[in-house]
Design a protein around this motif. Structure first.
Motif, mmCIF file in Angstrom:
data_model
loop_
_atom_site.group_PDB
_atom_site.id
_atom_site.type_symbol
_atom_site.label_atom_id
_atom_site.label_comp_id
_atom_site.label_asym_id
_atom_site.label_seq_id
_atom_site.Cartn_x
_atom_site.Cartn_y
_atom_site.Cartn_z
ATOM 1 N N MET A 20 96.039 102.446 155.084
ATOM 2 C CA MET A 20 94.857 102.142 155.837
ATOM 3 C C MET A 20 95.220 101.620 157.221
ATOM 4 S SD MET A 20 91.465 100.394 155.031
ATOM 5 C CE MET A 20 90.503 99.513 156.201
ATOM 6 N N LEU A 21 96.456 101.296 157.418
ATOM 7 C CA LEU A 21 96.832 100.729 158.710
ATOM 8 C C LEU A 21 96.676 101.739 159.840
ATOM 9 C CD1 LEU A 21 99.972 98.678 157.682
ATOM 10 C CD2 LEU A 21 97.655 97.858 158.078
ATOM 11 N N GLY A 22 96.727 103.007 159.533
ATOM 12 C CA GLY A 22 96.559 104.016 160.561
ATOM 13 C C GLY A 22 95.144 104.556 160.628
ATOM 14 N N PHE A 23 94.189 103.932 159.925
ATOM 15 C CA PHE A 23 92.816 104.415 159.868
ATOM 16 C C PHE A 23 92.148 104.300 161.238
ATOM 17 C CE2 PHE A 23 88.268 103.783 158.830
ATOM 18 C CZ PHE A 23 88.038 105.014 158.250
ATOM 19 N N LEU A 24 91.590 105.385 161.727
ATOM 20 C CA LEU A 24 90.912 105.459 163.024
ATOM 21 C C LEU A 24 91.821 105.053 164.184
ATOM 22 C CD1 LEU A 24 87.404 103.978 162.124
ATOM 23 C CD2 LEU A 24 88.006 106.370 162.381
ATOM 24 N N ASN A 25 93.087 105.269 164.020
ATOM 25 C CA ASN A 25 94.079 104.930 165.053
ATOM 26 C C ASN A 25 94.025 103.462 165.460
ATOM 27 O OD1 ASN A 25 95.085 107.549 165.129
ATOM 28 N ND2 ASN A 25 93.553 108.184 166.639
ATOM 29 N N VAL A 26 93.804 102.591 164.486
ATOM 30 C CA VAL A 26 93.779 101.143 164.746
ATOM 31 C C VAL A 26 95.014 100.546 164.081
ATOM 32 C CG1 VAL A 26 92.479 99.014 164.400
ATOM 33 C CG2 VAL A 26 91.261 101.160 164.777
ATOM 34 N N GLY A 27 95.809 99.889 164.845
ATOM 35 C CA GLY A 27 97.031 99.285 164.327
ATOM 36 C C GLY A 27 96.763 97.911 163.716
ATOM 37 N N PRO A 28 97.789 97.286 163.097
ATOM 38 C CA PRO A 28 97.622 95.983 162.434
ATOM 39 C C PRO A 28 97.228 94.876 163.412
ATOM 40 C CG PRO A 28 99.851 96.851 162.092
ATOM 41 C CD PRO A 28 99.108 97.823 162.900
ATOM 42 N N GLY A 29 97.764 94.851 164.615
ATOM 43 C CA GLY A 29 97.405 93.816 165.591
ATOM 44 C C GLY A 29 95.945 93.908 165.988
#
Length: 144
Positions: free
Chosen positions: A1-10
């Motif tokens: 899920m960390l790569g969902f919608l091109n949104v990173g963990p930060g």
């Protein structure tokens, strides 16, 4: 899920901190549950759509394969010709090809009008015909 919608963990941490400040600690768990259900439903819809599109893309291939099998069936079920080995003579010699029919004889050419015919009439076959192709009645009138 960390790569969902091109949104990173930060970026996710920043979004959660903003949500905690805006919604407060009491409404944050209920909002997170609602957001999770929404994302799960969205994934189901997207997956179902992808499956239907893949099935629609495969459908013409299935139809072609089915039709090909249907058309090939008479060929597969047809009796196979007997195969003879090269060292064995054939059971029956092949029939000779039928001779072509003889060309029809050409009809004889009619005699020319200025030449006498075979019956001795100097005018040829058209001598008994009236002049200018008129019927015999008019010829009788013309001679009188």
């Amino acid at each position: 899920m960390l790569g969902f919608l091109n949104v990173g963990p930060g970026e996710i941490v920043v979004i959660l901190v903003i949500a905690l400040i805006v919604l407060g600690p009491s409404r944050l768990p209920a909002t997170a549950r609602t957001l999770g259900r929404f994302l799960a439903k969205t994934r189901q819809v997207v997956n179902r759509f992808q499956q239907e599109m893949q099935a629609a893309a495969d459908l013409p291939l299935e139809i072609v394969a089915r039709e090909r099998a249907r058309l090939d069936e008479p060929i597969r079920s047809a009796p196979k010709p007997a195969v003879t080995r090269p060292d064995e003579p054939a059971a029956e010699p092949p029939e000779p090809a039928a001779e072509p029919p003889e060309p029809a004889a050409e009809p004889p050419e009619p005699p020319k009008p200025d030449e006498p015919s075979d019956d001795g009439d100097p005018g040829g076959p058209a001598s008994d015909a009236p002049p200018n192709g008129s019927p015999p009645e008019t010829r009788a009138r013309n001679t009188q």
